[in-house]
Design an enzyme around this catalytic site. Structure first.
Site, PDB file in Angstrom:
ATOM      1  N   CYS A  65       0.862  -1.187   0.000  1.00  0.00           N
ATOM      2  CA  CYS A  65       0.000   0.000   0.000  1.00  0.00           C
ATOM      3  C   CYS A  65       0.897   1.236   0.000  1.00  0.00           C
ATOM      4  O   CYS A  65       2.056   1.154  -0.422  1.00  0.00           O
ATOM      5  CB  CYS A  65      -0.983  -0.029   1.178  1.00  0.00           C
TER       6      CYS A  65
ATOM      7  N   ASP B  61      -8.199   3.836   1.109  1.00  0.00           N
ATOM      8  CA  ASP B  61      -7.258   4.251   2.150  1.00  0.00           C
ATOM      9  C   ASP B  61      -8.054   4.711   3.375  1.00  0.00           C
ATOM     10  O   ASP B  61      -8.816   5.673   3.291  1.00  0.00           O
ATOM     11  CB  ASP B  61      -6.435   5.407   1.571  1.00  0.00           C
TER      12      ASP B  61
ATOM     13  N   ARG C 280      -3.413  -0.774   5.359  1.00  0.00           N
ATOM     14  CA  ARG C 280      -3.980  -1.853   4.536  1.00  0.00           C
ATOM     15  C   ARG C 280      -3.040  -3.035   4.362  1.00  0.00           C
ATOM     16  O   ARG C 280      -3.424  -4.187   4.579  1.00  0.00           O
ATOM     17  CB  ARG C 280      -4.394  -1.297   3.157  1.00  0.00           C
TER      18      ARG C 280
HETATM   19  P1  4NP Z   1      -1.839   2.715   4.117  1.00  0.00           P
HETATM   20  O1  4NP Z   1      -2.530   4.023   4.715  1.00  0.00           O
HETATM   21  O2  4NP Z   1      -1.301   3.117   2.746  1.00  0.00           O
HETATM   22  O3  4NP Z   1      -2.976   1.766   4.026  1.00  0.00           O
HETATM   23  O4  4NP Z   1      -0.762   2.329   5.086  1.00  0.00           O
HETATM   24  C1  4NP Z   1      -1.900   5.266   4.803  1.00  0.00           C
HETATM   25  C2  4NP Z   1      -1.021   5.519   5.823  1.00  0.00           C
HETATM   26  C3  4NP Z   1      -0.437   6.771   5.944  1.00  0.00           C
HETATM   27  C4  4NP Z   1      -0.719   7.750   5.010  1.00  0.00           C
HETATM   28  C5  4NP Z   1      -1.601   7.497   3.977  1.00  0.00           C
HETATM   29  C6  4NP Z   1      -2.189   6.247   3.874  1.00  0.00           C
HETATM   30  N1  4NP Z   1      -0.144   9.038   5.131  1.00  0.00           N
HETATM   31  O5  4NP Z   1      -0.517   9.922   4.345  1.00  0.00           O
HETATM   32  O6  4NP Z   1       0.694   9.241   6.018  1.00  0.00           O
END
Ligand code: 4NP
Length: 149
Positions: free
Chosen positions: A3, A119, A9
């Site tokens: 991800c 997300d 995720r």
């Molecule tokens: P992930 O979620 O891609 O599912 O781990 C996110 C975690 C952090 C961020 C964005 C999505 N961020 O912008 O810091």
């Protein structure tokens, strides 16, 4: 499992598939990574950890890392959570053989529908529960493929 941050995720997808593989005494290496470097070394997001714990799944051992081209050498499949992750992974790929390993994870349970795992980072608790149910189903489908192999 890939991800953006490797804290919401993909750690859940990693934990779910690894647990299902363990439960059936199969032997496959599962890992997760993010395409950005913002959260390297961090534990999964507390909201994702809590959601997983509510289903008896611990993500406590996982730490975020960044996806690299070497992952194409290590793994037979690379699952992207959304189209942006998919494009980021394509941009790291080196050749057609790397590209052939990449899948959108929800193509597993919803083929040809271009579905994405949303997300959940900036949303509420329901978003994490939704991600759990999508990835629980998708990893069940991956297990069906692994059993045939
Ligand atoms: P992930 O979620 O891609 O599912 O781990 C996110 C975690 C952090 C961020 C964005 C999505 N961020 O912008 O810091």
């Amino acid at each position: 499992m890939v991800c953006l941050g490797n804290i919401c995720r993909s750690p859940l997808a990693d934990g779910l598939l690894a647990q299902k593989i363990r439960n059936e005494n199969l032997n496959h290496n599962v890992d997760s990574a993010g395409t950005c470097d913002h959260h390297i070394g961090q534990s999964p997001d507390a909201r994702m950890t809590k959601t997983a714990e509510n289903f008896g799944l611990s993500l406590a051992h996982l730490r975020a890392r960044e996806f690299t081209a070497a992952d194409f050498d290590e793994f037979d499949r690379v699952y992207a959570m959304d189209k942006s992750n998919y494009q980021n992974i394509i941009s790291i790929s080196r050749n057609q053989s790397d590209i052939n390993k990449i899948r959108m994870i929800l193509d597993e349970n919803h083929p040809n529908q271009d579905m994405e795992v949303p997300d959940p980072y900036y949303g509420g608790k329901e978003g994490f529960l939704n991600v759990y149910s999508m990835l629980d189903e998708a990893t069940d489908c991956i297990m069906n493929e692994l059993r045939i192999k």
